[in-house]
Design an enzyme around this catalytic site. Structure first.
Site, PDB file in Angstrom:
ATOM      1  N   HIS A   1       0.883  -1.170   0.000  1.00  0.00           N
ATOM      2  CA  HIS A   1       0.000   0.000   0.000  1.00  0.00           C
ATOM      3  C   HIS A   1       0.925   1.225   0.000  1.00  0.00           C
ATOM      4  CE1 HIS A   1      -1.963  -3.123   2.455  1.00  0.00           C
ATOM      5  NE2 HIS A   1      -3.137  -2.629   2.147  1.00  0.00           N
TER       6      HIS A   1
ATOM      7  N   ASP B   1       2.610   2.050   3.285  1.00  0.00           N
ATOM      8  CA  ASP B   1       3.585   1.080   3.822  1.00  0.00           C
ATOM      9  C   ASP B   1       5.001   1.520   3.504  1.00  0.00           C
ATOM     10  OD1 ASP B   1       1.346  -0.491   4.265  1.00  0.00           O
ATOM     11  OD2 ASP B   1       1.657  -1.677   2.438  1.00  0.00           O
TER      12      ASP B   1
ATOM     13  N   GLU C   1     -10.911  -6.996  -3.742  1.00  0.00           N
ATOM     14  CA  GLU C   1     -10.615  -7.976  -2.688  1.00  0.00           C
ATOM     15  C   GLU C   1     -11.780  -8.032  -1.689  1.00  0.00           C
ATOM     16  OE1 GLU C   1      -6.673  -7.716  -0.959  1.00  0.00           O
ATOM     17  OE2 GLU C   1      -7.472  -8.400   0.952  1.00  0.00           O
TER      18      GLU C   1
ATOM     19  N   GLU D   1      -8.715 -13.566  -0.528  1.00  0.00           N
ATOM     20  CA  GLU D   1      -7.943 -13.839   0.687  1.00  0.00           C
ATOM     21  C   GLU D   1      -8.606 -14.956   1.486  1.00  0.00           C
ATOM     22  OE1 GLU D   1      -6.570 -10.539   3.094  1.00  0.00           O
ATOM     23  OE2 GLU D   1      -6.752 -11.755   4.903  1.00  0.00           O
TER      24      GLU D   1
ATOM     25  N   HIS E   1     -10.398 -13.797   4.665  1.00  0.00           N
ATOM     26  CA  HIS E   1     -11.648 -13.086   4.374  1.00  0.00           C
ATOM     27  C   HIS E   1     -12.749 -14.082   4.021  1.00  0.00           C
ATOM     28  CE1 HIS E   1      -9.390  -9.111   3.194  1.00  0.00           C
ATOM     29  NE2 HIS E   1      -9.070  -9.566   4.392  1.00  0.00           N
TER      30      HIS E   1
ATOM     31  N   ASP F   1      -4.560 -13.685  -1.815  1.00  0.00           N
ATOM     32  CA  ASP F   1      -3.851 -13.315  -0.600  1.00  0.00           C
ATOM     33  C   ASP F   1      -3.756 -14.568   0.254  1.00  0.00           C
ATOM     34  OD1 ASP F   1      -3.287 -10.736  -1.240  1.00  0.00           O
ATOM     35  OD2 ASP F   1      -4.361  -9.835   0.431  1.00  0.00           O
TER      36      ASP F   1
ATOM     37  N   ASP G   1      -9.833 -11.117  11.783  1.00  0.00           N
ATOM     38  CA  ASP G   1      -8.893 -11.380  10.698  1.00  0.00           C
ATOM     39  C   ASP G   1      -7.479 -11.495  11.260  1.00  0.00           C
ATOM     40  OD1 ASP G   1      -7.959 -11.582   8.124  1.00  0.00           O
ATOM     41  OD2 ASP G   1      -8.095  -9.446   7.689  1.00  0.00           O
TER      42      ASP G   1
ATOM     43  N   ASP H   1      -4.782 -13.111   9.880  1.00  0.00           N
ATOM     44  CA  ASP H   1      -3.694 -13.066   8.879  1.00  0.00           C
ATOM     45  C   ASP H   1      -2.506 -13.947   9.249  1.00  0.00           C
ATOM     46  OD1 ASP H   1      -5.080 -11.331   7.251  1.00  0.00           O
ATOM     47  OD2 ASP H   1      -4.113  -9.523   8.017  1.00  0.00           O
TER      48      ASP H   1
ATOM     49  N   ASP I   1      -0.291 -12.325   2.494  1.00  0.00           N
ATOM     50  CA  ASP I   1      -0.880 -11.285   3.351  1.00  0.00           C
ATOM     51  C   ASP I   1      -0.969 -11.897   4.749  1.00  0.00           C
ATOM     52  OD1 ASP I   1      -2.130  -9.225   4.549  1.00  0.00           O
ATOM     53  OD2 ASP I   1      -4.019  -9.416   3.478  1.00  0.00           O
TER      54      ASP I   1
HETATM   55 MN   LIG Z   1      -6.665 -10.360   6.221  1.00  0.00          MN
END
Ligand SMILES: [Mn+2]
Length: 437
Positions: free
Chosen positions: A99, A102, A230, A266, A269, A294, A305, A307, A337
């Site tokens: 992003h 980032d 996404e 993802e 998700h 992802d 979430d 991750d 991700d």
């Molecule tokens: Mn996530």
């Protein structure tokens, strides 16, 4: 300077290796079918989790110990670029993703933020000249800063909407500058908390208009990346407009966007939406809209979430089955991700986590290819639906029958043979495949 002195280049050493800094299953050169693992898996490193994230959570400050911790502002941003390209080289990553925020700190105005971004993008471009690592996708962060409280493209405030449009414009320019394969739209706060103060129709139309403007601008500047949506449900807003693939597909069709977008799916998700990862991949694949992935996993005991790095071999196998049946991911890839756990705060954990994820997908790839070679699922499904091969079944499939004709067929039927689905037998066979790779 070197940031990861404890690790030399990570290489494939095979399944019996005891070296924690070696791949046990991911062998980039190895052919699976007619392509190499590297070509099929197209791994990407998520800049935000690996170089920007600090292990903080809603209950406490960051725990991560990183060799760039003592720096601030643009010095910190530059150190992260140096560290990132050292990491990409050592983990042998073909791609990375980021992003805007980032890679470069935000200024007081968008003009200042863009100046910071330009400086870092130029530095990244220089590094990319001597690196095999390419940009899988970039995106604009339109969810962290308080201005996005009520959304970006779905904000109730036109100034915020304009700011979002300007961020996307810059994101497309950056993507073009760095040769991004894709551009991602994750609608972090594109949804609403309460209908009591929300004009849902206006918000959705505005969002669609923003996407149309993005398509037009990409064309204008000659940026030919694949656009990706996404989907994610309920986090952070209660009602996300891109809840899951099916919901987002309806949105794209409703606003004439379906030919310009695919999905970045993802795993975590998917499970938050009440689906499996493979369900979301299947829905996207069957509508020709599976674009990228992802690659992570959630904790099914928790409702948010998390991750996590993907290590569940059932899931990676079924995901790779969908990806192989899709003919690969085209310009997409498997972007991790995923973040190391808060308790995994040493720098070397970044390597352990990526090695675990890359090996888990390499196993999934090998097993899925073997099952496809054996027509494992295809045989099961053909057998299960074989009554549709009859004259009657073919008429149903081809819409050549009617309720009257079907009634005439059914009215005196006795002893219909409905057969077992045998899902336990199938899972036992899958276990054999997993243990025999
Ligand atoms: Mn996530």
């Amino acid at each position: 300077m070197a940031y990861f002195n404890e690790v030399t280049k990570v290489k494939y050493e095979g399944r019996h290796s005891n070296n924690p800094f070696a791949f046990k299953f991911y062998n980039p050169e190895e052919k699976v079918g007619d392509k190499t693992m590297e070509q099929l898996l197209r791994f990407g490193i998520a800049y935000w989790h690996t170089f920007t994230g600090d292990g903080g959570d809603p209950f406490g400050a960051g725990t991560a110990k990183r060799p760039w911790d003592h720096l601030k502002g643009m010095d910190l941003a530059k150190a992260r670029v140096e560290a990132a390209f050292e990491f990409f080289e050592k983990i042998d990553a073909p791609f990375f993703c980021f992003h805007d925020v980032d890679i470069a700190p935000e200024g007081d105005t968008l003009r200042e933020s863009n100046q910071n971004l330009d400086e870092i993008v130029s530095m990244i471009k220089d590094y990319m000249k001597d690196s095999k690592t390419k940009l899988l996708w970039n995106t604009a962060n339109m969810f962290t800063n308080p201005r996005w409280t009520h959304g970006a493209g779905t904000s109730s405030n036109a100034d915020v909407y304009a700011y979002a449009a300007a961020k996307i414009k810059k994101g497309l320019e950056v993507g073009k500058e760095l040769g991004a394969e894709n551009y991602v739209f994750w609608g972090g706060r594109e949804g609403y908390e309460s209908l009591l103060n929300t004009d849902m129709k206006l918000e959705q139309q505005n969002l669609a208009n923003l996407y149309h403007m993005a398509i037009d601008y990409a064309k204008e500047i000659g940026f030919d990346a694949q656009f990706l949506i996404e989907p994610k449900p309920k986090e952070p807003t209660t009602h996300q407009y891109d809840f899951d693939v099916a919901t987002a597909t309806a949105f794209l069709y409703q606003y004439g966007l379906q030919d310009h977008f695919k999905f970045n799916i993802e795993a975590n998700h998917a499970t938050l939406a009440g689906h499996t990862f493979e369900h979301e991949l299947r829905v996207a694949r069957e509508s020709g809209m599976l674009g990228s992935v992802d690659a992570n996993q959630g904790d099914l005991l928790l409702g948010w979430d998390t991750d996590e790095f993907p290590t569940d071999l059932y899931t990676t196998t079924l995901a790779m089955y969908e990806i192989l049946k899709n003919g690969g991911l085209g310009r997409g890839g498997l972007n991790f991700d995923a973040k190391v756990r808060r308790g995994s705060f040493e720098t070397e954990d970044l390597f352990h986590a990526h090695i675990a994820g890359m090996d888990a997908f390499a196993i999934g790839l090998r097993v899925a290819q073997k099952m496809i070679d054996d027509k494992f699922f295809e045989t099961i499904v053909d057998e299960r639906y074989k009554t549709f091969q009859s004259d009657l079944g073919q008429k149903i499939i081809n819409r050549q029958t009617s309720l009257k004709e079907l009634e005439a067929h059914a009215i005196d039927l006795k002893d219909i043979e409905v057969r077992s689905g045998q899902v336990e037998k199938i899972k036992a066979r899958m276990n054999q495949y997993l243990l025999n790779i």
